[in-house]
Design a protein around this motif. Sequence first.
Motif, PDB file in Angstrom:
ATOM      1  N   LEU A  85       0.871  -1.175   0.000  1.00 45.05           N
ATOM      2  CA  LEU A  85       0.000   0.000   0.000  1.00 45.05           C
ATOM      3  C   LEU A  85       0.906   1.223   0.000  1.00 45.05           C
ATOM      4  O   LEU A  85       2.028   1.169   0.495  1.00 45.05           O
ATOM      5  CB  LEU A  85      -0.887   0.024   1.249  1.00 45.05           C
ATOM      6  N   ARG A  86       0.412   2.311  -0.524  1.00 47.25           N
ATOM      7  CA  ARG A  86       1.257   3.510  -0.595  1.00 47.25           C
ATOM      8  C   ARG A  86       1.531   4.040   0.820  1.00 47.25           C
ATOM      9  O   ARG A  86       0.685   3.903   1.715  1.00 47.25           O
ATOM     10  CB  ARG A  86       0.628   4.571  -1.477  1.00 47.25           C
ATOM     11  N   PRO A  87       2.677   4.665   1.013  1.00 50.94           N
ATOM     12  CA  PRO A  87       2.989   5.258   2.311  1.00 50.94           C
ATOM     13  C   PRO A  87       1.928   6.305   2.646  1.00 50.94           C
ATOM     14  O   PRO A  87       1.467   7.048   1.801  1.00 50.94           O
ATOM     15  CB  PRO A  87       4.354   5.921   2.101  1.00 50.94           C
ATOM     16  N   GLY A  88       1.538   6.339   3.880  1.00 54.11           N
ATOM     17  CA  GLY A  88       0.552   7.315   4.323  1.00 54.11           C
ATOM     18  C   GLY A  88      -0.875   6.974   3.947  1.00 54.11           C
ATOM     19  O   GLY A  88      -1.782   7.789   4.142  1.00 54.11           O
ATOM     20  N   ALA A  89      -1.107   5.781   3.401  1.00 56.74           N
ATOM     21  CA  ALA A  89      -2.469   5.379   3.041  1.00 56.74           C
ATOM     22  C   ALA A  89      -3.351   5.403   4.283  1.00 56.74           C
ATOM     23  O   ALA A  89      -2.921   5.036   5.380  1.00 56.74           O
ATOM     24  CB  ALA A  89      -2.462   3.982   2.428  1.00 56.74           C
ATOM     25  N   ASP A  90      -4.581   5.844   4.126  1.00 55.58           N
ATOM     26  CA  ASP A  90      -5.561   5.862   5.220  1.00 55.58           C
ATOM     27  C   ASP A  90      -6.011   4.414   5.452  1.00 55.58           C
ATOM     28  O   ASP A  90      -6.806   3.875   4.683  1.00 55.58           O
ATOM     29  CB  ASP A  90      -6.743   6.750   4.830  1.00 55.58           C
ATOM     30  N   LEU A  91      -5.499   3.802   6.495  1.00 51.98           N
ATOM     31  CA  LEU A  91      -5.762   2.387   6.721  1.00 51.98           C
ATOM     32  C   LEU A  91      -7.204   2.117   7.132  1.00 51.98           C
ATOM     33  O   LEU A  91      -7.739   1.039   6.841  1.00 51.98           O
ATOM     34  CB  LEU A  91      -4.784   1.811   7.739  1.00 51.98           C
ATOM     35  N   LEU A  92      -7.848   3.064   7.804  1.00 51.98           N
ATOM     36  CA  LEU A  92      -9.258   2.867   8.134  1.00 51.98           C
ATOM     37  C   LEU A  92     -10.088   2.804   6.849  1.00 51.98           C
ATOM     38  O   LEU A  92     -10.981   1.972   6.713  1.00 51.98           O
ATOM     39  CB  LEU A  92      -9.776   3.967   9.046  1.00 51.98           C
ATOM     40  N   TRP A  93      -9.795   3.699   5.906  1.00 51.54           N
ATOM     41  CA  TRP A  93     -10.487   3.674   4.624  1.00 51.54           C
ATOM     42  C   TRP A  93     -10.149   2.391   3.874  1.00 51.54           C
ATOM     43  O   TRP A  93     -11.031   1.739   3.309  1.00 51.54           O
ATOM     44  CB  TRP A  93     -10.124   4.900   3.791  1.00 51.54           C
ATOM     45  N   ALA A  94      -8.887   2.013   3.876  1.00 49.57           N
ATOM     46  CA  ALA A  94      -8.472   0.782   3.200  1.00 49.57           C
ATOM     47  C   ALA A  94      -9.203  -0.424   3.784  1.00 49.57           C
ATOM     48  O   ALA A  94      -9.638  -1.310   3.039  1.00 49.57           O
ATOM     49  CB  ALA A  94      -6.959   0.598   3.304  1.00 49.57           C
TER      50      ALA A  94
END
Length: 194
Positions: free
Chosen positions: A143-152
């Motif tokens: 996943l890209r750095p800084g990806a919003d993990l809650l959204w993911a």
Amino acid sequence: MPDTTKERPLRADSERTVRLILETAERVLSEDPGASLGQIAAAAGVARTTVHRRFLSREALLDAMASHAFRQVEEAIDAGRPETAPPMVALHQVTANVIEAKSSWRFAVHQPQLRDPEAVAAHDRIFAKGMKLLERARDAELLRPGADLLWAQRVYHALIEQAIQERAASGIDPDALAAAVVDTLLSGVGPLKR
């Protein structure tokens, strides 16, 4: 010392009966959400009193179904080794396992309100394990750095739900569906960037 050998088969028999009732209730309620405990008992081939003795009410049966279903889902996640397998391998295997487990318990896992403390605790552990897996995927640069993990995580769950519906409609293998879910999660549906 009392002889307990006679109790063990009864206990195992009782566990089998409970499992039969839960599995039958899942099937019957999936077809008719308003089915009565009597209808579930008839479909399971047990006396109505057997169902009532183990589940005092319809709500108690629904709670037991949710608890059992979420335990199954949690076991499916753990079997994918989300903390120890390489992140891409774990992501695929956990996804395939969850699709398979949740496909068997579609009614139970979609109850609007979880009342059973065991089901709530298992549900919370499932979400925490999923988040840890996404963190591992991000750390492995899947996943890209800084990806919003809650959204993911929300997107991942939505993709899994779509895969479960697809499996119910077409019978596609969980591995193939997992590949599609993981590919969509990690790459989206846009053109490949060069």
